[in-house]
Write a protein that holds these residues in place. Structure first.
Motif, PDB file in Angstrom:
ATOM      1  N   THR A   1       6.100 -24.603  75.178  1.00  0.00           N
ATOM      2  CA  THR A   1       6.971 -24.105  74.112  1.00  0.00           C
ATOM      3  C   THR A   1       7.032 -22.585  74.129  1.00  0.00           C
ATOM      4  N   ARG A   2       5.871 -21.932  74.220  1.00  0.00           N
ATOM      5  CA  ARG A   2       5.837 -20.472  74.227  1.00  0.00           C
ATOM      6  C   ARG A   2       6.611 -19.907  75.421  1.00  0.00           C
ATOM      7  N   ALA A   3       6.391 -20.511  76.588  1.00  0.00           N
ATOM      8  CA  ALA A   3       7.037 -19.998  77.796  1.00  0.00           C
ATOM      9  C   ALA A   3       8.546 -20.177  77.756  1.00  0.00           C
ATOM     10  N   LEU A   4       8.997 -21.361  77.351  1.00  0.00           N
ATOM     11  CA  LEU A   4      10.430 -21.625  77.337  1.00  0.00           C
ATOM     12  C   LEU A   4      11.146 -20.874  76.219  1.00  0.00           C
ATOM     13  N   ALA A   5      10.427 -20.544  75.160  1.00  0.00           N
ATOM     14  CA  ALA A   5      11.039 -19.736  74.104  1.00  0.00           C
ATOM     15  C   ALA A   5      11.484 -18.390  74.668  1.00  0.00           C
ATOM     16  N   ARG A   6      10.687 -17.822  75.538  1.00  0.00           N
ATOM     17  CA  ARG A   6      11.070 -16.561  76.168  1.00  0.00           C
ATOM     18  C   ARG A   6      12.232 -16.766  77.137  1.00  0.00           C
ATOM     19  N   ASP A   7      12.168 -17.843  77.918  1.00  0.00           N
ATOM     20  CA  ASP A   7      13.237 -18.109  78.894  1.00  0.00           C
ATOM     21  C   ASP A   7      14.588 -18.308  78.229  1.00  0.00           C
ATOM     22  N   LEU A   8      14.599 -18.977  77.073  1.00  0.00           N
ATOM     23  CA  LEU A   8      15.865 -19.349  76.435  1.00  0.00           C
ATOM     24  C   LEU A   8      16.327 -18.381  75.361  1.00  0.00           C
ATOM     25  N   ALA A   9      15.506 -17.393  75.038  1.00  0.00           N
ATOM     26  CA  ALA A   9      15.893 -16.423  74.010  1.00  0.00           C
ATOM     27  C   ALA A   9      17.197 -15.694  74.339  1.00  0.00           C
ATOM     28  N   PRO A  10      17.425 -15.255  75.583  1.00  0.00           N
ATOM     29  CA  PRO A  10      18.693 -14.569  75.873  1.00  0.00           C
ATOM     30  C   PRO A  10      19.919 -15.447  75.640  1.00  0.00           C
ATOM     31  N   GLN A  11      19.709 -16.767  75.659  1.00  0.00           N
ATOM     32  CA  GLN A  11      20.801 -17.722  75.439  1.00  0.00           C
ATOM     33  C   GLN A  11      21.055 -17.955  73.952  1.00  0.00           C
ATOM     34  N   GLY A  12      20.143 -17.448  73.113  1.00  0.00           N
ATOM     35  CA  GLY A  12      20.264 -17.661  71.674  1.00  0.00           C
ATOM     36  C   GLY A  12      19.740 -19.003  71.218  1.00  0.00           C
ATOM     37  N   VAL A  13      18.914 -19.646  72.071  1.00  0.00           N
ATOM     38  CA  VAL A  13      18.339 -20.958  71.754  1.00  0.00           C
ATOM     39  C   VAL A  13      16.857 -20.771  71.414  1.00  0.00           C
ATOM     40  N   THR A  14      16.438 -21.322  70.297  1.00  0.00           N
ATOM     41  CA  THR A  14      15.027 -21.233  69.914  1.00  0.00           C
ATOM     42  C   THR A  14      14.272 -22.481  70.365  1.00  0.00           C
ATOM     43  N   VAL A  15      12.986 -22.292  70.637  1.00  0.00           N
ATOM     44  CA  VAL A  15      12.111 -23.387  71.063  1.00  0.00           C
ATOM     45  C   VAL A  15      10.845 -23.320  70.228  1.00  0.00           C
ATOM     46  N   ASN A  16      10.555 -24.374  69.490  1.00  0.00           N
ATOM     47  CA  ASN A  16       9.381 -24.393  68.628  1.00  0.00           C
ATOM     48  C   ASN A  16       8.636 -25.720  68.740  1.00  0.00           C
ATOM     49  N   ASN A  17       7.394 -25.695  68.312  1.00  0.00           N
ATOM     50  CA  ASN A  17       6.485 -26.829  68.434  1.00  0.00           C
ATOM     51  C   ASN A  17       5.899 -27.138  67.062  1.00  0.00           C
ATOM     52  N   ILE A  18       6.204 -28.315  66.538  1.00  0.00           N
ATOM     53  CA  ILE A  18       5.631 -28.747  65.259  1.00  0.00           C
ATOM     54  C   ILE A  18       4.414 -29.609  65.542  1.00  0.00           C
ATOM     55  N   GLN A  19       3.296 -29.267  64.916  1.00  0.00           N
ATOM     56  CA  GLN A  19       2.026 -29.934  65.202  1.00  0.00           C
ATOM     57  C   GLN A  19       1.549 -30.724  63.977  1.00  0.00           C
TER      58      GLN A  19
ATOM     59  N   SER B   1      16.430 -19.030  62.060  1.00  0.00           N
ATOM     60  CA  SER B   1      16.993 -18.457  63.285  1.00  0.00           C
ATOM     61  C   SER B   1      16.103 -17.424  63.956  1.00  0.00           C
ATOM     62  N   TYR B   2      15.115 -16.868  63.229  1.00  0.00           N
ATOM     63  CA  TYR B   2      14.242 -15.844  63.809  1.00  0.00           C
ATOM     64  C   TYR B   2      12.865 -16.397  64.171  1.00  0.00           C
ATOM     65  N   ILE B   3      12.742 -17.719  64.194  1.00  0.00           N
ATOM     66  CA  ILE B   3      11.471 -18.353  64.562  1.00  0.00           C
ATOM     67  C   ILE B   3      11.623 -18.981  65.932  1.00  0.00           C
ATOM     68  N   THR B   4      10.829 -18.535  66.885  1.00  0.00           N
ATOM     69  CA  THR B   4      10.836 -19.156  68.206  1.00  0.00           C
ATOM     70  C   THR B   4       9.484 -18.955  68.869  1.00  0.00           C
ATOM     71  N   GLY B   5       9.111 -19.908  69.709  1.00  0.00           N
ATOM     72  CA  GLY B   5       7.833 -19.863  70.402  1.00  0.00           C
ATOM     73  C   GLY B   5       6.641 -20.195  69.526  1.00  0.00           C
ATOM     74  N   ALA B   6       6.883 -20.707  68.341  1.00  0.00           N
ATOM     75  CA  ALA B   6       5.815 -20.952  67.374  1.00  0.00           C
ATOM     76  C   ALA B   6       5.288 -22.379  67.456  1.00  0.00           C
ATOM     77  N   SER B   7       3.995 -22.514  67.201  1.00  0.00           N
ATOM     78  CA  SER B   7       3.388 -23.825  66.961  1.00  0.00           C
ATOM     79  C   SER B   7       3.045 -23.868  65.477  1.00  0.00           C
ATOM     80  N   LEU B   8       3.702 -24.754  64.760  1.00  0.00           N
ATOM     81  CA  LEU B   8       3.645 -24.814  63.302  1.00  0.00           C
ATOM     82  C   LEU B   8       2.857 -26.030  62.861  1.00  0.00           C
ATOM     83  N   ASN B   9       1.689 -25.816  62.291  1.00  0.00           N
ATOM     84  CA  ASN B   9       0.828 -26.915  61.863  1.00  0.00           C
ATOM     85  C   ASN B   9       1.296 -27.496  60.539  1.00  0.00           C
TER      86      ASN B   9
END
Length: 252
Positions: A173-191, A237-245
């Motif tokens: 999740t953390r890695a792909l959040a960086r990869d997809l940020a320029p595309q305007g796509v967020t990637v997050n992980n709910i735990q 919209s400003y949350i990406t790469g996060a693991s949210l417990n």
């Protein structure tokens, strides 16, 4: 006097694709996204009757949903389900990688076939779904992985392979959040923590585990769905790469 009924459909016009959506946490996610206005496609493996009932429930409420039989461990079937959804709904705005399996036993009793199965469903399928979906996502797209607090907090022995897969999902999740940020796509992980489902009921084999939860109870599937709905919305919209417990404080 005329009464005006206001409706709040923050996901109106959006399409969501949810893996493992026929029961438990997945079904709660499907219901909530549909209630928020999204058209929802979801996969199931064996629970066809539950899948059909869920589709009927959503359609009866004026929503739009479709169930697709596809095992996440069958990567060709998973990609085909995604392509069917893209074709039917003209794209996917929200991807929820929810499908997962668990197996608990002493580490030295796991067969390599079991290792491969957990890796395939819990990790490889997440990557395959993202590969098949993200390239066509527009700015504002959401990728949401359903991980587990086991990635960082593991109170039970015999959980080595499950923990391995969920920790890997958090890293991915953390890695792909960086990869997809320029595309305007967020990637997050709910735990999620301990959630009351038919696979882990609050009165089941691990019920004593509620004692270690500060809030003193199992969570409910809709409480995970609430977090998915929030992360899917423009408000996140400003949350990406996060693991949210979402665990009642068990991991603190």
């Amino acid at each position: 006097m005329t009464t005006t009924i206001l409706t709040n459909k923050p996901l109106a016009g959006k399409t969501a694709f949810v893996t493992g959506g026929a029961r438990g946490i997945g079904a709660a996610i499907v219901k909530r996204l549909a209630a928020d206005g999204a058209s929802v496609a979801f996969t199931y493996v064996s629970a066809q009757s539950k899948a059909d009932e869920l589709v009927q429930e959503i359609q009866s409420s004026g929503g739009q949903a479709v169930a697709i039989c596809a095992n996440s461990a069958d990567f060709d079937a998973l990609k085909a389900a995604i392509q069917q959804t893209i074709h039917s709904f003209d794209g996917i705005d929200i991807l929820v990688n929810n499908a997962g399996i668990s197996s608990m036993k002493p580490y030295d009793q796991f067969a390599l076939e079991e290792f491969d199965q957990l890796i395939d469903v819990n990790l490889k399928a997440v990557f395959v779904a993202i590969q098949a979906t993200a390239p066509q996502m527009k700015s504002g797209g959401r990728i949401i992985n359903i991980g587990s607090i086991s990635a960082e907090f593991n109170p039970f022995p015999g959980n080595s392979l499950y923990v391995l897969t969920k920790a890997a999902v958090a890293g991915l999740t953390r890695a792909l959040a960086r990869d997809l940020a320029p595309q305007g796509v967020t990637v997050n992980n709910i735990q999620p923590g301990m959630i009351d489902t038919d696979m882990n009921p609050e009165n089941g084999a691990y019920a004593a585990g509620a004692e270690m939860i500060p809030l003193g109870r199992y969570g409910k599937a809709f409480e995970i769905a609430n977090m998915v709905a929030y992360i899917s919305s423009e408000e996140a919209s400003y949350i990406t790469g996060a693991s949210l417990n979402v665990d009642g404080g068990a991991s603190i």
